[in-house]
Design an enzyme around this catalytic site. Structure first.
Site, PDB file in Angstrom:
ATOM      1  N   CYS A   1       0.788  -1.087   0.084  1.00  0.00           N
ATOM      2  CA  CYS A   1       0.003  -0.113  -0.002  1.00  0.00           C
ATOM      3  C   CYS A   1       0.897   1.347   0.140  1.00  0.00           C
ATOM      4  O   CYS A   1       0.437   2.373  -0.417  1.00  0.00           O
ATOM      5  CB  CYS A   1      -1.049  -0.025   1.202  1.00  0.00           C
ATOM      6  SG  CYS A   1      -0.005   0.117   2.577  1.00  0.00           S
TER       7      CYS A   1
ATOM      8  N   CYS B   1      -2.465  -2.685   8.695  1.00  0.00           N
ATOM      9  CA  CYS B   1      -2.073  -1.438   9.074  1.00  0.00           C
ATOM     10  C   CYS B   1      -1.780  -1.372  10.537  1.00  0.00           C
ATOM     11  O   CYS B   1      -0.833  -0.744  11.037  1.00  0.00           O
ATOM     12  CB  CYS B   1      -3.399  -0.496   8.891  1.00  0.00           C
ATOM     13  SG  CYS B   1      -4.146  -0.719   7.513  1.00  0.00           S
TER      14      CYS B   1
END
Ligand code: FES
Length: 126
Positions: A35, A104
């Site tokens: 990402c 994350c």
């Protein structure tokens, strides 16, 4: 519909402990190549306790929220306790994260652990 919990939204909108510690005792940076998000954690250590912690995150809402909550969890902990903070702890303190956002929370626990490692290494050299 919002896929994030209220806690995630709160930490995303009002992140705690944002910034840099210029005289940090340990720094850890991790990035996710997929990402492209990057997170840096700065810690201050006093008598084996994390006395201060700040973060800089270039990333998604979940990356910012997980960094923010992680600073709150880590502050005041001993280094040994902080080393045991896992991505699951981070996520559960935010009342959960959507499955596609679990990576994350990895970033924030990994960056914290790297900062502690960095602190231990620099201390050994002294
Ligand atoms: Fe990669 Fe959130 S999408 S850290």
């Amino acid at each position: 519909m919002n896929m994030y919990s209220e806690k995630v939204m709160d930490h995303f909108k009002n992140p705690r402990n944002v910034g840099e510690l210029k005289d940090a005792d340990g720094v850890g940076t991790v990035g996710n190549p997929i990402c492209g998000d990057v997170m840096t954690i700065y810690i201050k250590v006093k008598d084996n306790i994390i006395s201060d912690v700040k973060f800089k995150t270039f990333g998604c809402a979940a990356a910012i929220a997980t960094s923010s909550i992680m600073t709150e969890i880590a502050k005041g902990k001993t280094l040994e306790e902080a080393e045991k903070i896992t991505k699951a702890d981070v996520a559960s303190n935010l009342d959960g994260l959507p499955p596609q956002k679990m990576h994350c929370s990895n970033l924030s626990s990994d960056a914290l652990h790297l900062a502690i490692e960095n602190y231990r290494k620099t201390k050994e050299k002294k």
